[in-house]
Design a protein around this motif. Structure first.
Motif, mmCIF file in Angstrom:
data_model
loop_
_atom_site.group_PDB
_atom_site.id
_atom_site.type_symbol
_atom_site.label_atom_id
_atom_site.label_comp_id
_atom_site.label_asym_id
_atom_site.label_seq_id
_atom_site.Cartn_x
_atom_site.Cartn_y
_atom_site.Cartn_z
ATOM 1 N N PHE A 107 -33.012 8.286 96.206
ATOM 2 C CA PHE A 107 -32.765 7.477 95.791
ATOM 3 C C PHE A 107 -32.655 7.182 94.644
ATOM 4 N N TYR A 108 -31.310 6.215 94.867
ATOM 5 C CA TYR A 108 -31.062 6.012 93.243
ATOM 6 C C TYR A 108 -29.901 4.399 93.294
ATOM 7 N N VAL A 109 -30.894 3.378 92.727
ATOM 8 C CA VAL A 109 -30.309 2.069 92.289
ATOM 9 C C VAL A 109 -29.701 1.826 90.717
ATOM 10 N N PRO A 110 -28.562 2.497 90.135
ATOM 11 C CA PRO A 110 -28.031 2.669 89.227
ATOM 12 C C PRO A 110 -28.555 0.977 87.878
ATOM 13 N N GLU A 111 -28.884 0.243 88.113
ATOM 14 C CA GLU A 111 -29.145 -1.164 87.934
ATOM 15 C C GLU A 111 -31.036 -0.746 87.000
ATOM 16 N N PHE A 112 -31.613 0.361 88.761
ATOM 17 C CA PHE A 112 -32.963 0.337 87.531
ATOM 18 C C PHE A 112 -32.954 1.533 86.958
ATOM 19 N N ARG A 113 -32.162 2.091 86.849
ATOM 20 C CA ARG A 113 -32.585 4.089 86.427
ATOM 21 C C ARG A 113 -32.375 4.758 86.940
ATOM 22 N N ALA A 114 -34.157 4.160 87.510
ATOM 23 C CA ALA A 114 -35.041 5.239 88.234
ATOM 24 C C ALA A 114 -34.309 6.119 89.628
ATOM 25 N N LYS A 115 -34.902 7.018 89.418
ATOM 26 C CA LYS A 115 -34.436 8.328 90.701
ATOM 27 C C LYS A 115 -35.525 8.839 91.670
ATOM 28 N N MET A 116 -35.079 9.728 92.114
ATOM 29 C CA MET A 116 -35.734 10.759 92.655
ATOM 30 C C MET A 116 -35.685 10.869 93.588
#
Length: 278
Positions: A192-201
């Motif tokens: 799950f990745y939202v580029p503007e949030f930077r966080a991913k896992m």
């Protein structure tokens, strides 16, 4: 001479392309400025090392170029040079790893009062679950997954009855509110990745991973799957909408709970049996 000049051009062009490249990060929309800063520090360190090495190669090509009547000096080892290289490499690696470890500690340390939101990945769609009025998410189990219960929620857990279930639609979040994102996959690896949030896992079948972030501005942001998950991987899209308090409450009031959706499915099944006589 030409080779040395070409090496210098490679170093200069690489640095200039990095500094003036039109391809850069999307504007930040979360609290994770630390991640951007850590990546920028890594760029500076690796860029400096790259430039130094290429420049040294150009110097060596020019300084020790072939000359008639000149023989190369053979030096099998140089302990002084080896010590300098070992110490310099250790400092460079530590300078890159230490900030990352600090940020990772922050990344997995969820602040008190964060809202839990579950993200469920499956080929090839995103589903979401939010806690109901009790503020707690019910349990789930892959063995409970069925056509009537696609997220595998435990039908006997009272905490899950009022959970808000969003299947194949957009997720809305409240601006300025920390969110702990619980990640679960029903089939294969997803991310799950939202580029503007930077966080991913990564999302790993059979386990629940997590990260947290705080949305810092309102807007609509695209969700991507950052793990190759099958033939329609590129089409696994969704949106996260960050709202202010008023818009978020208005959206939340329109959503259905697990109990309501289960009731609708039971009514539909009963109607089908009556119509078909099965």
């Amino acid at each position: 001479m030409a080779v040395a000049f070409a090496l210098l051009l490679v170093a200069i062009a690489s640095v200039l392309f990095h500094l003036f490249s039109p391809w850069w990060w999307t504007p930040l929309a979360s609290n994770w400025q630390y991640i951007d800063d850590t990546i920028t520090l890594t760029f500076w360190i690796t860029g400096a090392v790259f430039t130094a090495i290429v420049t040294f190669m150009a110097y060596c090509v020019f300084r020790f170029r072939h000359k008639n009547g000149t023989r190369a000096a053979y030096e099998p080892e140089n302990k002084k040079l080896e010590w300098w290289l070992t110490i310099g490499t250790a400092i460079g690696v530590a300078a890159m790893l230490a900030p990352g470890l600090v940020v990772w500690h922050q990344f997995v340390t969820v602040p008190a009062g964060a809202t839990e939101v579950e993200v469920v990945g499956q080929q090839w769609m995103w589903s979401y679950r939010l806690p109901g009025k009790d503020g707690r998410l019910g349990t789930s189990d892959a063995r409970d997954v069925s056509s009537d219960n696609p997220l595998g929620l435990n039908p006997n857990d009272p905490n899950g009855k009022d959970d808000v279930v969003i299947q194949g639609d957009d997720l809305h979040l409240l601006v300025g509110k920390p969110v702990k994102v619980l990640l679960r996959s029903i089939d294969v690896l997803h991310d799950f990745y939202v580029p503007e949030f930077r966080a991913k896992m990564d999302m790993i079948p059979g386990s629940v991973t997590y990260f947290w972030f705080t949305p810092t501005r309102t807007g609509t942001f695209e969700v991507l799957c950052a793990e190759l998950c099958g033939a329609a991987h590129s089409q696994m899209r969704s949106k996260v909408v960050v709202d202010d308090e008023k818009d978020y409450r208005a959206w939340l009031d329109k959503q259905r709970t697990f109990a309501e959706l289960s009731g609708q499915r039971n009514v539909a099944k009963a109607a089908y049996k009556t119509d078909t006589g099965k």
